[in-house]
Design a protein around this motif. Structure first.
Motif, mmCIF file in Angstrom:
data_model
loop_
_atom_site.group_PDB
_atom_site.id
_atom_site.type_symbol
_atom_site.label_atom_id
_atom_site.label_comp_id
_atom_site.label_asym_id
_atom_site.label_seq_id
_atom_site.Cartn_x
_atom_site.Cartn_y
_atom_site.Cartn_z
ATOM 1 N N SER A 16 0.832 -1.204 0.000
ATOM 2 C CA SER A 16 0.000 0.000 0.000
ATOM 3 C C SER A 16 0.864 1.251 0.000
ATOM 4 C CB SER A 16 -0.928 0.022 1.211
ATOM 5 O OG SER A 16 -1.744 -1.110 1.201
ATOM 6 N N ASP A 41 -7.601 -3.890 -1.628
ATOM 7 C CA ASP A 41 -7.503 -4.666 -0.404
ATOM 8 C C ASP A 41 -8.775 -4.431 0.394
ATOM 9 O OD1 ASP A 41 -6.384 -6.267 1.484
ATOM 10 O OD2 ASP A 41 -4.444 -5.245 1.435
ATOM 11 N N ASN A 45 -6.681 0.949 3.396
ATOM 12 C CA ASN A 45 -5.996 1.885 4.280
ATOM 13 C C ASN A 45 -5.526 3.159 3.595
ATOM 14 O OD1 ASN A 45 -3.989 0.750 2.829
ATOM 15 N ND2 ASN A 45 -2.658 0.260 4.556
ATOM 16 N N ASP A 172 -3.357 -1.017 -5.779
ATOM 17 C CA ASP A 172 -2.827 -1.714 -4.618
ATOM 18 C C ASP A 172 -3.622 -3.015 -4.513
ATOM 19 O OD1 ASP A 172 -1.894 -2.467 -2.134
ATOM 20 O OD2 ASP A 172 -3.066 -0.974 -1.028
HETATM 21 MG MG MG Z 1 -1.992 -2.949 2.145
#
Ligand code: MG
Ligand code: ADP
Length: 409
Positions: A16, A41, A45, A172
């Motif tokens: 990430s 994901d 995040n 990501d």
């Molecule tokens: Mg990650």
């Protein structure tokens, strides 16, 4: 779309952080390119990384950098909702099928968003976002208005800016198993489920036709007249022949579109996609990137590998503890270089603070890319990038033939 850059590898190695750092850096260096960072994901995040709420809407980070943490359910619904609805009506309208309620349940259930595996939902989103000239068009440009830099929630939707077309996508990806699922679905699962529904429909159609031919009394209408079975069809679902045909046609068109999209997407991934593996200099992560490379080779070009969180050289000799770690890292750093000698290897050091926020990410990016020319960052192996026109005539499931069967039915 000119480039599709995806980052994969084991959890916790810095995927990430490196994805975000790369997106930030490219946006800074390529002011005339629009860049979208996408988190695939489930444990999103990006919001923490940018210290800004990033959700299911495209969110503007800088002039030319945007980010999204998609909610896969929303997109799966868009793809399958209409199909399920039409299939249900058609199924309910058929006398034979109204006698086999299980079949209807199977078909509608299998197309319901809550019953679609997360990997497939994610993949449907992945597909819609990389599809076509304006990648966002498919997911509803009008609905997806983002808030501009100087706008807030009270800004009326009509006054908000529209989603631009993106030049570079930076993704990501989740750890390896789920990453492969993302590649597989456009090529495999979506077609498999489509093939499944086609097969169900055409076999029902065929058996219906052959029963009709064989015995007159097999006609459900005759059965019903004799009171052997009850006509349980709801009045809403009594369609005439023409209506049924049109509905069947619509369903086939939707399936055909899905199929075309799938092959188009596979070609885009192959043509302009670049997978970058992320690892740290440790055994488990090294083993994982070896596996990841093998598994993703059929789907996408793998052109570089990041070794992240290396202990800086000038930390040597400070303590026995650090020196041991350094020695261990050095061993795996060498192994990685040997194993992946065909790839561009990027190295980044363990920073003394987590790379978060715009400045933190920029610092990580500079640590990774140093003074590498942007062209080499975008295309490290100087691959010939092709964004091929998909061959739309290619039709492995003989939809035309099935359609003809429908028309003759
Ligand atoms: Mg990650
Ligand atoms: N080069 C680095 N130096 C210091 N901390 C790092 C570095 N790269 C990543 N981190 C930190 O390591 C943790 C895991 O990174 P993250 O990018 O979330 O990994 P992943 O996405 O692969 O799970 C985060 O706390 C992140 O801030």
């Amino acid at each position: 779309m000119e480039n599709l850059i995806v980052f994969g590898g084991k959890g916790g190695v810095g995927k990430s952080s490196i994805s975000a750092a790369t997106a930030v850096y490219l946006a800074d260096q390529l002011k005339n390119k629009k860049i979208l960072l996408i988190s695939f994901d489930i444990a999103h995040n990006l919001s923490d990384l940018f210290d800004k709420k990033i959700g299911n809407d495209v969110t503007q980070i800088t002039d030319n950098l945007f980010a999204i943490e998609p909610d896969p359910d929303k997109y799966a619904e868009r793809y399958t909702g209409e199909l399920a609805k039409k299939a249900r009506i058609l199924i309910k309208s058929s006398k034979v099928i109204s006698m086999i309620p299980d079949l209807e349940v199977i078909i509608t259930d299998s197309l319901q968003s809550k019953n679609i595996p997360l990997a497939m939902k994610n993949s449907l989103f992945f597909q819609s976002i990389i599809d076509a000239e304006n990648p966002m068009a498919d997911i509803g440009e009008k609905e997806m208005k983002y808030k501009g830099i100087n706008q807030d929630d009270s800004t009326p939707i009509e006054d908000r800016k529209k989603i631009p077309a993106f030049d570079i996508l930076v993704c990501d990806f989740p750890p390896t198993g789920n990453m492969i699922a993302l590649f597989e679905v456009p090529q495999d699962n979506a077609q498999r489920s489509m093939k499944f529904s086609l097969r169900v429909m055409s076999s029902v159609q065929n058996s219906f036709n052959s029963i009709k031919k064989l015995t007159k009394w097999a006609k459900p209408a005759a059965w019903m007249a004799k009171g052997i079975i009850k006509d349980e069809r709801n009045d809403d679902y009594k369609l005439d022949k023409e209506e049924k045909k049109n509905l069947a046609q619509d369903i086939l068109d939707i399936l055909h579109d899905m199929e075309q999209r799938s092959s188009r997407i596979s070609s885009i991934i192959k043509g302009v996609g670049s997978l970058r593996l992320v690892s740290i200099a440790e055994k488990p992560s090294f083993e994982e990137v070896k596996r990841a490379k093998k598994m993703s080779e059929p789907y996408i070009s793998i052109d570089s590998l990041h070794i992240n969180r290396l202990i800086p050289e000038n930390e040597r000799g400070r303590s026995k503890y650090l020196d041991n770690l350094y020695g261990y890292q050095e061993k795996y750093q060498k192994l990685i270089h040997n194993e992946f000698s065909d790839l561009k290897i990027w190295e980044s050091q363990l920073l003394d603070h987590p790379p978060i926020g715009y400045n933190g990410l920029m610092e990580l990016a500079k640590n990774i890319y140093n003074d590498t020319p942007i062209a080499d960052i975008l295309n490290p192996l100087h691959r010939f990038l092709i964004n091929p026109e998909a061959n739309f005539d290619e039709n492995p499931y003989q939809i035309k033939k099935i359609r003809k069967n429908w028309e003759n039915a």
